[in-house]
Design an enzyme around this catalytic site. Structure first.
Site, PDB file in Angstrom:
ATOM      1  N   ASP A   7       0.856  -1.200   0.000  1.00  0.00           N
ATOM      2  CA  ASP A   7       0.000   0.000   0.000  1.00  0.00           C
ATOM      3  C   ASP A   7       0.885   1.240   0.000  1.00  0.00           C
ATOM      4  OD1 ASP A   7      -2.425   1.517   0.079  1.00  0.00           O
ATOM      5  OD2 ASP A   7      -2.123   1.872   2.209  1.00  0.00           O
ATOM      6  N   SER A   8       0.283   2.368  -0.341  1.00  0.00           N
ATOM      7  CA  SER A   8       1.028   3.627  -0.300  1.00  0.00           C
ATOM      8  C   SER A   8       1.396   3.974   1.143  1.00  0.00           C
ATOM      9  CB  SER A   8       0.166   4.748  -0.873  1.00  0.00           C
ATOM     10  OG  SER A   8      -1.003   4.890  -0.100  1.00  0.00           O
ATOM     11  N   TYR A  39      -0.906   8.572  -2.553  1.00  0.00           N
ATOM     12  CA  TYR A  39      -0.846   8.385  -4.004  1.00  0.00           C
ATOM     13  C   TYR A  39      -2.029   9.055  -4.703  1.00  0.00           C
ATOM     14  CZ  TYR A  39       2.703   4.600  -3.919  1.00  0.00           C
ATOM     15  OH  TYR A  39       3.837   3.857  -3.785  1.00  0.00           O
ATOM     16  N   CYS A  70      -4.309  -1.395  -2.292  1.00  0.00           N
ATOM     17  CA  CYS A  70      -4.379   0.042  -2.551  1.00  0.00           C
ATOM     18  C   CYS A  70      -5.235   0.215  -3.800  1.00  0.00           C
ATOM     19  CB  CYS A  70      -2.966   0.557  -2.790  1.00  0.00           C
ATOM     20  SG  CYS A  70      -2.898   2.286  -3.267  1.00  0.00           S
ATOM     21  N   ASN A  71      -6.389   0.821  -3.633  1.00  0.00           N
ATOM     22  CA  ASN A  71      -7.277   1.009  -4.791  1.00  0.00           C
ATOM     23  C   ASN A  71      -6.675   1.952  -5.808  1.00  0.00           C
ATOM     24  OD1 ASN A  71     -10.165  -0.175  -4.099  1.00  0.00           O
ATOM     25  ND2 ASN A  71      -9.178   0.550  -2.241  1.00  0.00           N
ATOM     26  N   THR A  72      -5.915   2.938  -5.291  1.00  0.00           N
ATOM     27  CA  THR A  72      -5.348   3.935  -6.198  1.00  0.00           C
ATOM     28  C   THR A  72      -4.359   3.261  -7.147  1.00  0.00           C
ATOM     29  OG1 THR A  72      -5.644   5.529  -4.424  1.00  0.00           O
ATOM     30  CG2 THR A  72      -4.233   6.186  -6.249  1.00  0.00           C
ATOM     31  N   GLU A 162      -3.343   9.319   7.700  1.00  0.00           N
ATOM     32  CA  GLU A 162      -1.896   9.053   7.840  1.00  0.00           C
ATOM     33  C   GLU A 162      -1.302   9.906   8.980  1.00  0.00           C
ATOM     34  OE1 GLU A 162       0.693   7.236   5.785  1.00  0.00           O
ATOM     35  OE2 GLU A 162      -1.025   6.014   5.250  1.00  0.00           O
ATOM     36  N   CYS A 194     -11.162   2.808  -0.836  1.00  0.00           N
ATOM     37  CA  CYS A 194      -9.776   3.138  -0.481  1.00  0.00           C
ATOM     38  C   CYS A 194      -9.501   2.360   0.793  1.00  0.00           C
ATOM     39  CB  CYS A 194      -9.643   4.638  -0.232  1.00  0.00           C
ATOM     40  SG  CYS A 194      -8.057   5.087   0.517  1.00  0.00           S
ATOM     41  N   THR A 195      -8.356   1.685   0.838  1.00  0.00           N
ATOM     42  CA  THR A 195      -8.126   0.798   1.987  1.00  0.00           C
ATOM     43  C   THR A 195      -7.877   1.565   3.286  1.00  0.00           C
ATOM     44  OG1 THR A 195      -5.826   0.600   1.256  1.00  0.00           O
ATOM     45  CG2 THR A 195      -7.324  -1.180   0.647  1.00  0.00           C
ATOM     46  N   HIS A 196      -7.681   2.872   3.204  1.00  0.00           N
ATOM     47  CA  HIS A 196      -7.598   3.661   4.436  1.00  0.00           C
ATOM     48  C   HIS A 196      -8.988   3.851   5.071  1.00  0.00           C
ATOM     49  CE1 HIS A 196      -3.609   4.795   2.945  1.00  0.00           C
ATOM     50  NE2 HIS A 196      -3.371   5.438   4.069  1.00  0.00           N
TER      51      HIS A 196
END
Ligand code: DGL
Length: 270
Positions: A7-8, A39, A70-72, A162, A194-196
């Site tokens: 992931d980012s 990202y 990470c979907n992005t 983040e 989004c995984t966040h």
């Protein structure tokens, strides 16, 4: 026999948690590109270049199979990676398809033509880059007809998560949900693309109201990885040790990860 999770930043930990619970005997190596997160505000070229660096690092840790949690990156880089870059003996998989299969009530590998499904109005919350890619709508159109998707780019939300700023993150979720509901007042389903965002799932659910089913990816991805490994046990790579790698400051990232997952996580410099 390790599997890589990319992931980012910290969002992929929501996926790591679910896959570790589903596959307790598999060692997972996590890579967070925290130095370059988020990202979601980068262009596709940049996301491609950063993602392949991270995936190469996971390959060198003995992970022949890497999940882009990470979907992005899945939206902006995965197709190009698969078509032009991933060698035959390695695999890189994304997180979109399991979600869309769940939404469209499909079993894995059901490639029949698109058909009508129960859900007609879907709210998609994702990063600006994921929304701009229209990858979600494209994958959905392969499987379903007559589904109206309203997408909300949730600018600022990944940075707030983040940074560990929960108050700002909650305020942003509420304002992004309000903005979407002005355009689509009655979605039946909402996708946290989004995984966040699962880290803010209860705020999404509260703001959307109890009538909206919120889909988040972690459990769906875990189930789909378990099926994949049943069919492709050879894709368990040569690595044996689990671990956490970051391009950011290992101590800071460890502290935030520990706060998110509510268990001690120790990152090392990638
Ligand atoms: N968590 C990632 C996603 O699923 C990346 C978010 C970002 O870095 O902007 O999209």
């Amino acid at each position: 026999m390790a599997v890589g999770i990319f992931d980012s930043g910290l969002g992929g930990l929501t996926v790591l948690d679910a896959v570790s619970r589903r596959l307790p005997d598999v060692p997972f190596v996590y890579f967070g590109d925290n130095a370059n997160a988020p990202y979601g505000v980068r262009d596709a070229e940049d996301i491609f270049a950063l993602t392949i660096q991270g995936v190469e690092r996971l390959w060198s840790a003995g992970c022949d199979l890497v999940i882009l949690a990470c979907n992005t990156a899945s939206a902006a880089a995965l197709r190009r990676m698969q078509e032009t870059w991933v060698p035959k003996e390695k695999r890189v998989l994304g997180v979109f398809v399991p979600l869309i299969e769940a939404l469209t009530e499909r079993q894995w590998g059901d490639n029949s033509p698109p058909r009508e499904v129960a859900v007609k109005h879907v709210a998609l919350f994702a990063t600006p880059a994921t929304v701009a890619s229209r990858a979600f709508q494209r994958e959905l159109a392969f499987r379903a007809v007559g589904v109206d998707v309203e997408a909300q780019p949730c600018g600022g939300l990944v940075d707030a998560i983040e940074a560990g700023d929960e108050i700002l993150a909650e305020a942003l979720v509420r304002s992004h949900v309000e903005a979407l509901l002005r355009r689509m007042p009655h979605p039946e389903a909402a996708i946290l693309g989004c995984t966040h965002y699962p880290l803010m799932e209860s705020t999404f659910q509260q703001s959307l109201g109890p009538g909206v089913t919120v889909y988040s990816q972690a459990e769906l991805v875990a189930e789909s990885l378990a099926h994949y490994l049943d069919r492709h046990p050879d894709m368990l790579g040569g690595g044996t040790a689990p671990g956490f790698l970051t391009t950011g400051d290992a101590q800071r990232v460890s502290d935030k990860a520990t706060q998110f997952l509510r268990r001690r996580i120790a990152f090392q410099s990638a």
